[in-house]
Design a protein around this motif. Sequence first.
Motif: not given
Length: 278
Positions: A244-270
């Motif tokens: 029930g949230v829009k962003d994973s957190s507010r750690l990165l102002p203007g971007h949301g959370g870290v997961l919001d920025r790396i979600d697509a990277l998580l499957p691609v790298f391995p």
Amino acid sequence: MLKQRVITAVVLLLLALPALLASHPGPFALFSAVLLAAAGWEWSRLNLPSTKGAYATGGLMALGCAALWWAGWPVSGLAPLWWLALTLWVLGGAWVLKGGVPGWSTAPAGLRWLLGVLLLWLAWLALNQSKAAGVNHLLSILCLVWVADVAAYFGGRAFGRRKLAPAISPGKSWEGVWSGVAAVLVLAGAWIVFDRSGLADGPSLYTSLQTRWGLTGLVMVCVFLTAMSVVGDLFESLVKRAAGVKDSSRLLPGHGGVLDRIDALLPVFPIAMALGSL
């Protein structure tokens, strides 16, 4: 909002560049471990009710990365782990997306937490092993995800008609996905030309794939990796909707959370490391 996004991006870039360009792998391992610890904290907040548990998860992620580094795993031959990650993302991702938000919400919280921690550790290992192969290799995978995301956004806005997963991410369209695929194929061709200039510190993912599998194999893998970047994005969107949230957190102002920025990277790298190990 735009000012916040720009400032945050500049700060992250200033922190990442010295670690990325350092000859010793330690600074990049530390930088990426901090990001993964923050992502672990966010993951726990999205899936467990305990605030203390979230901080404990962040600490566990950091300690796990330190232990894996001490054991020498980021520079070891880890092909079985990459194939485990590929299996989890392809089969598990299909199962989770098929079940949707209701299916995820009814899954045991402990199992959801464990899955996230495992996927984050696998991504950290793949990220650092890619860095060990050379900055050119690392950047070629990062740019694949970024270019696919940007092209999908603009392609979807310009041509989007058929919704990809309206119950999970209403803004995504099939036209956006194919725009991302086309952009990645152009990127791959341009990067191979750059590799031939002799300026890179090692082969990119694209040159390695073309050398091993030829042009057809390169195209197929690029399409597959682009698709998996979409799966990673949809997976995190589904988890956020369940919480029930829009962003994973507010750690990165203007971007949301870290997961919001790396979600697509998580499957691609391995997965890229798995296919590159063949």
